[in-house]
Scaffold this active site. Structure first.
Site, short mmCIF file in Angstrom:
data_model
loop_
_atom_site.label_atom_id
_atom_site.label_comp_id
_atom_site.label_asym_id
_atom_site.label_seq_id
_atom_site.Cartn_x
_atom_site.Cartn_y
_atom_site.Cartn_z
NE ARG A 164 71.24 27.74 35.83
CZ ARG A 164 71.24 28.68 36.69
NH1 ARG A 164 72.37 29.53 36.83
NH2 ARG A 164 69.91 28.68 37.57
CE LYS A 221 77.36 31.44 38.73
NZ LYS A 221 77.84 29.86 38.97
#
Length: 283
Positions: A245, A204
């Site tokens: 994840r 991210k």
């Protein structure tokens, strides 16, 4: 949880797994690398992304879910739409990962109550196109926990069994970099909700900004953020996070194994010290 993005505009891989055949091959490879679950999504949720029509999302995910489930793997569907979730469950999915926590589609919670299937409620403050305008918090951790608690209560009122509920603090969704770091530092407060926690930090942008080129200030590109993701995974695993994840499954599995072994050894050492301190004969 390994990630399969069946989208043409994925922030992490630029659409490398957009074709169904490529997505299935990628999902099978993630299982081989040690993924317990493979999460298949047909809608990009990167900041600014435009939603595809439901028909297009179905066209993207159903063949991939069907093939991966037929191969014997545990498949999750990453969707905010009840129709997509229902069709994916029929195709063999065994978990629904809803980044809206049931807010995007009023039919989702009733569907999940009927399905009696694990369901991930993520902290969410709007669709990708405008979510960053909602990154306004007093204390971000308290606010996220309070809002997740409301979603848990809504899910229980809808009839979803408590044992089916999983929460996700939603790193990167309507959050500035500092918000993400604050959440990571206080994950135990999220876990105090009493539900398993899914964490999605992989590749991210807040990691890219941390690792920005010191000369140009340019954030590190998404595919080069895996080592930083693994560091987050290690620290989160040490705090008892239920599921990570990630895009890079192999290195995460290695890191979690080391973390687990370290924890066993540390616990054994601590107990041995207690025994010596409290159970040894007096000098």
């Amino acid at each position: 949880m390994g990630v399969v993005n069946v989208t043409p505009d994925s922030f992490s891989d630029g659409g490398r797994s957009f074709a169904p055949e490529a997505a299935v091959a990628h999902g099978l490879a993630l299982f081989e690398q040690g993924a317990d679950i493979v999460d298949v999504g047909g809608e990009s949720t990167r900041p600014g992304a435009v939603r595809p029509p439901a028909e297009e999302e179905l066209r993207r995910v159903l063949p991939v879910v069907r093939e991966l489930a037929a191969a014997g793997g545990i498949v999750s569907v990453d969707t905010m739409r009840a129709e997509v979730a229902a069709r994916a469950l029929d195709a063999g999915a065994r978990l629904v990962n809803d980044v809206s926590g049931g807010l995007a589609d009023p039919a989702m919670l009733p569907l999940m109550a009927r399905a009696d299937t694990p369901y991930v409620l993520m902290h969410w403050r709007g669709h990708a196109a405008g979510m960053q305008a909602n990154a306004d918090y007093g204390d971000v951790v308290s606010d996220v926990v309070d809002e997740l608690r409301l979603r848990i209560e809504a899910a229980l009122r809808a009839g979803i069994p408590p044992h089916c509920l999983i929460v996700d603090p939603g790193l990167g969704f309507a959050k500035e970099p500092g918000h993400n770091w604050e959440l990571l530092g206080r994950l135990r407060e999220v876990a105090a909700l009493g539900r398993p926690v899914l964490l999605g930090a992989s590749r991210k942008s807040f990691l890219g900004r941390l690792l920005a080129d010191p000369a140009t200030g340019e954030p590190r590109p998404a595919p080069l953020r895996d080592a930083a993701t693994t560091a987050v995974s290690v620290l989160a695993a040490a705090q008892g996070i239920w599921c990570l994840r990630v895009h890079d499954v192999a290195s995460t599995c290695d890191a979690v194994r080391v973390t687990a072994r370290w924890g066993v050894e540390a616990d054994t050492s601590a107990r041995a010290q207690l025994r010596r301190r409290h159970c040894s004969p007096c000098p």
